[in-house]
Design an enzyme around this catalytic site. Sequence first.
Site, PDB file in Angstrom:
ATOM      1  N   GLU A  42       0.831  -1.205   0.000  1.00  0.00           N
ATOM      2  CA  GLU A  42       0.000   0.000   0.000  1.00  0.00           C
ATOM      3  C   GLU A  42       0.867   1.258   0.000  1.00  0.00           C
ATOM      4  O   GLU A  42       1.867   1.344   0.730  1.00  0.00           O
ATOM      5  CB  GLU A  42      -0.890  -0.030   1.250  1.00  0.00           C
ATOM      6  N   CYS A  94      -5.586  -2.939   2.017  1.00  0.00           N
ATOM      7  CA  CYS A  94      -5.478  -2.983   3.483  1.00  0.00           C
ATOM      8  C   CYS A  94      -6.816  -3.043   4.224  1.00  0.00           C
ATOM      9  O   CYS A  94      -7.373  -4.112   4.395  1.00  0.00           O
ATOM     10  CB  CYS A  94      -4.619  -1.823   3.984  1.00  0.00           C
ATOM     11  N   LYS A  98      -9.145   2.788  -2.494  1.00  0.00           N
ATOM     12  CA  LYS A  98      -9.480   2.102  -1.239  1.00  0.00           C
ATOM     13  C   LYS A  98     -10.901   2.450  -0.791  1.00  0.00           C
ATOM     14  O   LYS A  98     -11.288   3.618  -0.746  1.00  0.00           O
ATOM     15  CB  LYS A  98      -8.459   2.515  -0.180  1.00  0.00           C
TER      16      LYS A  98
END
Length: 586
Positions: free
Chosen positions: A44, A163, A127
């Site tokens: 990430e 994540c 994300k």
Amino acid sequence: MPTLRLALCQVNSTVGDLAGNAGLVRSWTRRAADAGTQLVLFPELMLTGYPVEDLVFRRSFVAASRAALHRLAADLAADGLGDLPVMVGYLDADGPPQVSSDAEPGRGARNAAALLHRGEVVATYFKHHLPNYGVFDEDRYFVPGDTLTVVRVGGVDVALTICEDLWQAGGPFAVAREACVGLVLSINSSPYELNKDDVRLPLVRRRAAEAGAAIAYVNMVGGQDELVYDGDSMIVAADGTLLTRAPQFVEHLLVHDLELPAAAGAPGGTGALSDGMRVVRHEIAAIPAAPTGPVADGGIIEPVADEAEVWHALVLGLRDYIDKNRFPSVVLGLSGGIDSAVAAAIAVDAVGPDRVVGVSMPSQHSSEHSRTDAEDLAKRTGLDYRVEPIQPMVDTFLANMSLSGVAVENLQARVRGVILMALSNQEGHLVLTTGNKSELAVGYSTLYGDSVGGYNPVKDVWKTLVWRLAKWRNSDAVRRGQTPPIPENSIGKPPSAELSPGQLDSDTLPDYDVLDPILIGYVDGDLGRDGLVESGHDPAVVDRVLRMVDTAEYKRRQSAPGTKISMKAFGRDRRLPITNRWREDG
């Protein structure tokens, strides 16, 4: 069923070093290509480092990140690696920062991932789940994505995630099941805390079941200010079987052959699915051919014991803080006690004895064993050892000021702080302070004295854990046929600040075996007075300890940064007002 050879690049990026981080992507992609891989993953925000914090608000930085991404895609193709798809995290934006006057609803900075192929950015993903707890402030910085990106690679439909998408149910992983993907890629910058590796595997298994697909999980490794990342990358099959797992706290290339279900239906197009997300599909026309020869098996590295895990985290966190900030060396006071001994051993393990200076600063109250124990540690570790007696300097102050009691005790600590800072200024060392988490919690330190320093290796380590770490490090040295670095006398003797005749920590504090469980419940567990008493702690001791903790907030606010290893570190996690009249005893 198609087989994909994956490469999970568990690497150490640096915040703000766009060129250096891109260079890591190029060099590790070359290694992955040499291993015959067909799909490569990096962590990430790999290009920018993580966390970038308020750099997100600088439009120049966002623009530099986007430019670096496109330049990286072209460089990979120029390196002869263009046919190899590479997933890399970066900072993007599709609108002004949310804090600006021209902010637009639903647009702004994005925690993003890109798939690079043949010199181009062929797919991106933003994300979806943004963490806003503990050390995370992503709601402050980013706008969540609402689209799951699915890319057909080598005949397999592959979903891209980042994540926190893994840590929450629903969202991308639920949509991945509806999209019938065969593999979910999860790129992470997941900070370490004790026993987090025990949580990750069950979590990845739950998401594999939710998605009905295999998961490739790659995590960053390395230190960034107080945070340290432990890697622990892995691949888990759709049925929850752990297929391969990387070691912790080291850079590592995890290469593994994964048999996956073939994609069905048309590869392109857009569709709306549940959870308010839609799916955008892409296809990569050609990737490197499936390698011949033996099957690639990344193996499974078992996690280490708790003390070993914490020690490696503290060493890595300190090493990267020193090296990434370009300090040539460190200096710390050696009292002969357990805290400075452990901190010195961590520093020697981190950067070697030639870059560590230990200074004994005896006063008239320093015992003979304090001096000899400090000297013994220096001999065991090989660090640069010096002696600077403080009594003449203390006497000069006392000849010009009328001080007594605690003021004289604190004066001694502050003289020692002045000596360490003078050596830092003169020789360029980073000063390490050595107060443990128990002392920080109750304010058992001298402001601008023993709390002086630019970094604290044991800031997030309870006193009882300091002893356990010392014993583990010595036994590990014996196991490897080396000299134990920490003198047994430093481990066994009663702790003392030695600022007055016969002084012991137990004169002021409860025994640490009593103190630490109360502190852990109050600080890490957010228990109130009633909860602590119900847990079996003496009410009078609880009241005494809580008063000390509450009134020491102003000291903690001024303390040096230090490596986070617990679920709630001072500074990054636990944020309380200094001016605060609430008390648990009413």
